[in-house]
Design a protein around this motif. Structure first.
Motif, PDB file in Angstrom:
ATOM      1  N   ASP A  27      -1.752   6.345   7.697  1.00 37.28           N
ATOM      2  CA  ASP A  27      -1.530   4.767   9.037  1.00 37.28           C
ATOM      3  C   ASP A  27      -0.789   5.326   9.720  1.00 37.28           C
ATOM      4  N   ASP A  80      -2.797   6.737   2.070  1.00 35.13           N
ATOM      5  CA  ASP A  80      -2.316   6.067   2.207  1.00 35.13           C
ATOM      6  C   ASP A  80      -2.640   4.451   3.036  1.00 35.13           C
ATOM      7  N   LYS A  92       1.050  -0.677  -0.239  1.00 32.81           N
ATOM      8  CA  LYS A  92       0.069   0.356  -0.128  1.00 32.81           C
ATOM      9  C   LYS A  92       0.604   1.143   0.063  1.00 32.81           C
ATOM     10  N   SER A  93       1.455   1.097   1.083  1.00 34.18           N
ATOM     11  CA  SER A  93       2.984   2.827   1.308  1.00 34.18           C
ATOM     12  C   SER A  93       3.976   2.611   0.102  1.00 34.18           C
ATOM     13  N   ASN A 125       4.917   5.300   6.929  1.00 29.49           N
ATOM     14  CA  ASN A 125       5.487   4.834   6.166  1.00 29.49           C
ATOM     15  C   ASN A 125       6.291   5.772   4.698  1.00 29.49           C
TER      16      ASN A 125
HETATM   17 MG   LIG Z   1       1.872   0.815   4.706  1.00 29.59          MG
END
Ligand SMILES: [Mg+2]
Ligand SMILES: Nc1ncnc2c1ncn2[C@@H]1O[C@H](COP(=O)(O)OP(=O)(O)OP(=O)(O)O)[C@@H](O)[C@H]1O
Ligand SMILES: Nc1ncnc2c1ncn2[C@@H]1O[C@H](COP(=O)(O)OP(=O)(O)OP(=O)(O)O)[C@@H](O)[C@H]1O
Ligand SMILES: [Mg+2]
Lengths: 250, 250
Positions: free
Chosen positions: B38, B124, B14-15, B42
């Motif tokens: 998140d 994200d 995802k990131s 990250n």
């Molecule tokens: Mg992530």
């Protein structure tokens, strides 16, 4: 002995390690309980052939929400039992946050009643520093932090270490870090650099045995098998064998 | 257009996808905002060189907890701005669960005020179906579900699809699934089987461009760079280029 398998970072191998250690030790004759406290229920779906037929009250949900005894299920492996998880567990943070009782000890108070039946209990944690992970750390004697190669993965150690210190200070004074387990190692500079940084920073806390990246592990999960049932000669199976000897002298 | 990058499964990318799409489009002259919701932060730590010096009130934390305007920071890439995350976000589920106001719309109400300054906004998401992910889905026009090879990864699609349907029914009627993005593809049977299952089950919803497993992406993150800055000829950079053309016609 109760061991939590934890990391806030997603996808480092918490479920794979929990399944492999639990199945590996059970195949060596140890009495093992695997507790799945992640609402994804990945460990449950691999280890419990009848998972799809299970009702919410037959999962850890009833222990976390209603403080019922832990629902323990047999598995295909003789000495391995499991407390399965449930997707509705993802809502329990709501319940736990507003609870005025010892919300951190819902798991511990029920696990303490049955833990003596087992040589080892493993707890597969979700990728979060939530009340569910705090429940696991409060119930545990030791914790293994799983790390895989990469910047995000190494960075995640800082926060989980803080959480472990806080749980030790407030809820569970005996909680001990068993070590950092390096998983998904592959022949790249990224792995080399990651392992070097890990060993420089945490030296004697880094578990010697390293688990290589090995697609057999992924294939085993597709087949709803642990790595030993799927392919006992696989690189990952051999590495987990060595890990069990290093950590548990078995 | 606001696009959430989501999956309950940890470590699917995802990131990495959020960073790569945001940086890739910005390098093509589009005005981009990356919102990191998140608590691992990250994306923030890669894209924002000054992240370590940032105070909690300069992060998304102040929007989620105090409903302040979104703190937007410039980055090294001219057309890319970021709303960074903060580790204390991991406690916000506590605040959001007990809130009586529209706890699902904290992000949306502030993002709607600034979204017109950007061609695309990417969000994200954390590896969870929490109120933070619901905030992202409520604020978004579209959502990309990232999937990597494996049983756990494919299994995770069922639940996130349900969550998307629920958010569409209760909070955001225009929310549309942009598609499933297959990431970390490698030359194994596991990948072949995973991709086949994905295409059989979700057919036209599977994004054509596939992102290969490419260690350059991991190395880029170590260097706190997006893949285009780190190695524009890397396989992953080329794949993200094709993805940007497929999804955005740019
Ligand atoms: Mg992530
Ligand atoms: N050593 C390994 N070699 C190859 N694949 C692995 C290895 N360990 C785990 N995997 C695979 O990588 C993926 C992520 O592992 P796993 O799901 O166990 O991680 P996790 O930390 O439990 O994830 P989550 O954060 O979502 O709970 C899975 O597809 C798993 O099968
Ligand atoms: N295509 C790829 N090739 C190789 N490595 C990748 C690829 N995509 C992501 N990665 C790496 O895999 C790891 C997991 O990716 P990432 O952290 O982006 O996933 P995530 O879904 O955001 O994880 P989380 O669930 O913890 O938020 C990271 O180390 C990242 O650098
Ligand atoms: Mg897991």
């Amino acid at each position: 002995m109760i061991i939590a398998i934890a990391s806030q970072k997603g996808g480092v191998g918490k479920s794979s390690v929990s399944i492999s250690l639990a199945a590996g030790l059970a195949r060596k004759g140890k009495k093992i309980l695997l507790v799945d406290i992640d609402s994804q229920a990945n460990s449950s779906k691999v280890i419990l052939p009848t998972y799809q037929a299970i009702q919410p009250e037959e999962t850890i949900l009833s222990t976390i929400l209603q403080r019922s005894p832990l629902p323990v299920h047999p598995t295909r492996i003789p000495d391995l039992e499991i407390v399965p998880s449930h997707i509705l567990l993802s809502n329990t943070d709501i319940e736990l946050t507003t609870a005025i009782d010892h919300r951190e000890a819902r798991l511990k108070s029920e696990l303490d009643k049955i833990k003596d039946k087992y040589d080892f209990v493993f707890i597969d944690c979700p990728p979060a520093l939530s009340w569910l992970t705090i429940n696991a750390l409060t119930a545990a004697d030791k914790v293994i932090i799983v790390v895989s190669p990469g910047y995000f993965e190494l960075d995640s150690i800082v926060q989980i270490s803080k959480t472990i210190k806080e749980v030790r200070a407030f809820f569970n004074p005996i909680l001990e870090l068993m070590g950092f387990l390096f998983n998904m190692s592959d022949p790249t500079i990224n792995t080399e650099v990651s392992l070097q940084l890990l060993r420089q920073t945490y030296t004697d806390k880094v578990i010697k045995t390293i688990i290589p990246r090995n697609v057999d592990l992924k294939d085993a999960h597709f087949n709803k098998q642990d790595i030993f049932a799927f392919s006992p000669t696989a690189k990952a199976a051999q590495a987990f064998d060595r890990l069990i000897t290093e950590l548990f002298n078995v």
